[in-house]
Enzyme design. Structure first.
Site, mmCIF file in Angstrom:
data_model
loop_
_atom_site.group_PDB
_atom_site.id
_atom_site.type_symbol
_atom_site.label_atom_id
_atom_site.label_comp_id
_atom_site.label_asym_id
_atom_site.label_seq_id
_atom_site.Cartn_x
_atom_site.Cartn_y
_atom_site.Cartn_z
ATOM 1 N N VAL A 98 -1.759 16.745 -2.162
ATOM 2 C CA VAL A 98 -3.058 16.086 -2.033
ATOM 3 C C VAL A 98 -3.795 16.693 -0.848
ATOM 4 C CG1 VAL A 98 -4.276 13.911 -1.698
ATOM 5 C CG2 VAL A 98 -2.157 13.957 -3.029
ATOM 6 N N ASP A 136 6.079 2.280 -9.310
ATOM 7 C CA ASP A 136 6.480 2.948 -8.058
ATOM 8 C C ASP A 136 5.760 2.319 -6.874
ATOM 9 O OD1 ASP A 136 7.998 4.736 -6.597
ATOM 10 O OD2 ASP A 136 6.556 6.379 -6.781
#
Length: 845
Positions: free
Chosen positions: A81, A203
């Site tokens: 990212v 998650d």
């Protein structure tokens, strides 16, 4: 096999195949088992700890289509990212790139695209927004909202490894159970929005919860999403999630059982970590942790942290129940109970039944059960039915707990663990009344008498602590009670009442000396609460109190309540909750009200700054680094024309300068209906702090804190004049050079005012570099911060009736005022207003 699995997990797929060829040349069964484990686990997304070998560096051009990659901000098993700049829209975004190291199958690529599609369907302030998906030169990516704050994992790591003074400012929200409850309730709201759209995250963990500037956690990274609108990509037996936060059904690969309650379990684990500082299941490897999730029971929250509130401990226990049917059946149910706990209301969840807890204890401690005890239990089982044997065994254990309590000394009998154990024994015996012998009944009655007396004694001491805290001298801060002692004492009483409620005893009542009730009615808005720091006057972390209408209680203190619609603040309220205060019932303007805007305001985005005492900076702020959140400030002082709109709309009393008086100009109008329009552009004066506050709230704004006023005026470089960094300047700019005139007995106040004041939009040459006018000169400005004085003995004192005023008025040049030395107190009352004091407004971003 586990050791070899761990070694292979660190390798790329190609290296892993080569190593398998060598290690399993003569053991096809071992190879088949290992390959099955790798098919069942997307291992690069499983490990919480950093891998020994870092993910390969992704080499990209600085420019990716219209996006300029600025810096790497995160790296995981699926990709990297970046913080990026989108030139066309002039905005900063987060850009996630699928790593070349995992782009080996169409399944991986489809999972990456599915993450973007699933998250793009979700619209909620607590979920990171997806903007677009694309491919440039075979590089697959998608862009999303950039959240500048740290992750919850960053905050937890800082608290574990750094000294308190080095903790990020955002971690302050984790110091109090109310802050924790508010944050997790917000995440539960976000999960419910995802579940309603058919998306299960799978998650949920601290590293996927990002702290936004407003103090809200945002849910991110939908890389393991289960999207009910698309065909499943999971194989039977496949394990998804991060081991420490995974649910039992995930750990065992029971994919058909994974649903919204799986996310509830993981959020319960996050809550457990926030309440205790540790994760419920630890292990030296991912495999050991997964086995622990399936086979072991975590320690109870309050056995790890005895100060954790009972209600939050119960909420955590229910969320983490091993069987999905025993958990909250939705994230919304969990959020509702968290807010009940936050508002000091009874929660709906109840602890797991005692029999089930005992069964869990047996599973957890079976290694310590001796062969003799197993044999004895088998003999008993042969002599009677299993149910009867289990019942007698349970009764014997409960009676033994009562006997253990009765042998304790006077000090131990009032300790919370002992009282909780006794309470559990009483509840258990009460549920088995029909099976009790006469001696068992006698033990139950004796336990009830002791529990009644002990809880009453302990609750009385808690109430005494509250009363002493309220009544003790408070030389340092006479306006504020010792909050920690009040909370501690009140918590004791609440805990004793919870114990008494469980066993059917009458609850004890504490006098209302502490918590103050708030009722906020703002249809369509979400209510947030911040407590002002008693020294700096800076608002602390924002705690989400829930959607309006919101009902909650706080200890005494100085608070800022804000109402947000999506990411926009529509109203703010500054209130001091003193011990004698009544309940606060606040109704802000409509969320669609056109007054709730930032027209003619300037956005200030502060950096951490330290101002020196040598400049005349007020003592309680001098020499310390203080951090301010971004805020809006009025470019101009509030004018008579603007204030007249407020008076006409609300019927609020007009300023004293507008009313006739024996010593004032006889042409002065008596009512706003006679208002002279040639005053419109002049700053309003002769108002009290409560008047200024009422106007600000009518506008959907608030008063500036003194620290905000100081930063807007001085900036990051610490200038002492608004218009220059030159500290040797001889001439004052703007309206700073008026002279003192005769007293009001000789010259009417209106005449003095009209002869000295300048229009609010005049003198641009004296504005700050941000374009804020008259921060030094023209009229003094009322601030929202409580005025703090130095007692000359190293202590600071403040009075809730006094606020800061700053700016020096049109006499600033005559008195050689600088920005840091232009402050003084003002009290709330008509006798304290003058023709030189006005105000301007602010709003949090």
């Amino acid at each position: 096999m586990e050791s070899l699995f761990e070694q292979l997990a660190e390798l790329s797929e190609e290296e892993r195949v080569q190593r398998l060829d060598v290690e399993c040349r003569d053991d096809l069964e071992l190879r088949e088992a290992l390959e099955k484990m790798f098919r069942a686990m997307d291992i690069e997304d499983q490990f919480l700890v950093s891998p020994v070998k870092a993910a390969p560096k992704i080499v990209l051009p600085q420019q990716l289509g219209e996006f300029e990659l600025l810096e790497e901000v995160g790296r995981g098993g699926m990709g990297v990212v970046y913080r990026a700049r989108q030139a066309r829209l002039g905005r900063t975004v987060a850009l996630k790139v699928l790593s070349h190291s995992v782009l080996q199958t169409t399944r991986q690529l489809e999972r990456f695209r599915r993450e973007a599609r699933a998250a793009a369907r979700l619209t909620h302030p607590g979920i990171v927004t997806i903007h677009a998906e694309g491919t440039v030169d075979d590089v697959h990516f998608f862009t999303m909202e950039y959240v500048a704050g740290p992750s919850l994992d960053d905050l937890l790591r800082a608290r574990r490894h750094l000294e308190k003074r080095q903790w990020p400012v955002e971690s302050a929200a984790l110091e109090h159970p109310a802050g924790i409850a508010g944050l997790i309730a917000g995440v539960a709201d976000a999960l419910q929005a995802a579940h309603d759209a058919g998306v299960v995250h799978r998650d949920v963990k601290p590293s996927n919860l990002l702290m936004a500037p407003g103090g809200m956690l945002k849910l991110s990274d939908f890389g393991l999403v289960l999207d009910q609108q698309e065909a499943s990509m999971s194989y039977a037996g496949e394990v998804f999630g991060t081991p420490h936060y995974i649910s039992p059904e995930q750990a065992e690969g029971r994919t058909e059982e994974v649903d919204r309650r799986t996310d509830v379990y993981s959020l319960g684990v996050v809550l457990y970590e926030l309440l205790t500082g540790s994760r419920p299941i630890e292990g030296e490897s991912a495999i050991e942790v997964l086995r622990g999730v399936v086979e072991r029971e975590p320690r109870a929250v309050r056995s790890v942290n005895r100060n954790a509130p009972l209600d939050l401990a119960i909420i955590c226990e229910v969320a983490m129940a091993r069987r999905p049917s025993d958990r909250y059946q939705s994230a919304a149910d969990m959020a509702a109970d968290l807010r009940r706990a936050l508002h000091l209301e009874p929660i709906l969840a109840r602890p797991l039944p005692l029999a089930r807890k005992m069964a869990r204890w047996v599973r957890r401690n079976r290694s310590s059960i001796t062969a003799a005890s197993i044999t004895a239990m088998a003999v008993i089982a042969l002599a009677m039915t299993f149910r009867e044997a289990a019942r007698r065994l349970e009764i014997a254990g409960l009676v033994a707990s009562v006997d253990d309590y009765l042998t304790m000394d006077d000090r131990e009998v009032e300790e919370l663990p002992a009282l909780r154990n006794l309470s559990a024994a009483v509840v258990g015996l009460g549920e088995l009344t029909s099976a009790l012998s006469s001696s068992d009944r006698e033990a139950l009655e004796k336990a009830l008498r002791h529990l009644d007396a002990a809880t009453e004694r302990r609750a009385s001491r808690g109430e005494e602590e509250v009363l002493e805290a309220v009544q003790e001298p408070r030389g340092l801060e006479p306006w504020r009670t010792p909050t920690a002692r009040i909370v501690r004492g009140t918590t004791v009483v609440l805990e004793m009442n919870e114990i008494r409620r469980q066993v059917g005893l009458a609850e004890l009542v504490i006098e209302d000396h502490a918590d103050k009730r708030w009722e906020i009615d703002a249809p369509g808005g979400v209510v947030w609460l911040q407590e002002f720091d008693s020294l700096t006057g800076i608002p602390g972390p924002a705690i989400q109190m829930g959607p309006s209408p919101a009902r909650f209680s706080t200890p005494p203190g100085h608070y800022l309540v804000s109402v947000r619609v999506e990411d926009r603040i529509v109203a703010e309220f500054d209130r001091i909750a003193w011990v004698t205060s009544d309940a606060f019932r606040l109704s802000p303007p409509s969320v669609e009200d056109e007054r709730a805007n930032t027209d003619e305001m300037v956005l200030i985005e502060p950096v951490p700054v330290t101002y020196s005492a040598e400049d005349g900076t007020v003592a309680h702020l001098a020499g310390i680094e203080f951090h301010l959140a971004p805020y809006w400030i009025d470019k101009y002082e509030v004018t008579n024309g603007e204030y007249a709109e407020f008076v006409k709309a609300t019927g609020h009393r007009p300023p004293l300068l507008w009313r006739d008086s024996a010593n004032w100009d006889p042409t002065l109008p008596k009512t706003p209906a006679n208002y002279r329009e040639d005053w419109d552009e002049l700053p309003v004066v002769c108002v009290m702090p409560s008047d200024a506050q009422a106007y600000a709230e009518w506008r959907g704004k608030r008063l500036l804190t003194y620290a905000e006023w100081l930063y807007a005026a001085r900036g990051p470089r610490g200038r002492i004049y608004p218009w220059t960094d030159d500290r040797t300047v001889a001439d004052y700019l703007g309206n700073c050079n008026q002279r003192m005139v005769p007293t009001p007995e000789v010259t009417p106040l209106l005449t003095m005012y009209l002869g000295a004041v300048a229009p609010a939009r005049s003198h641009p040459e004296a504005a700050t570099e941000d374009g804020v006018y008259h921060l030094l000169g023209n009229v003094d400005e009322i601030n929202g911060s409580l005025f703090i004085t130095d007692s000359m003995e190293g202590h600071f004192e403040c009075n809730p009736k006094e606020r800061f005023k700053s700016g020096g008025s049109w006499l600033a040049g005559s008195f050689k005022y600088t920005l840091p030395a232009s402050h003084s107190p003002i009290q709330d009352g008509p006798e304290f207003v003058t023709h030189r004091i006005g105000f301007r407004c602010a709003r949090s971003q």
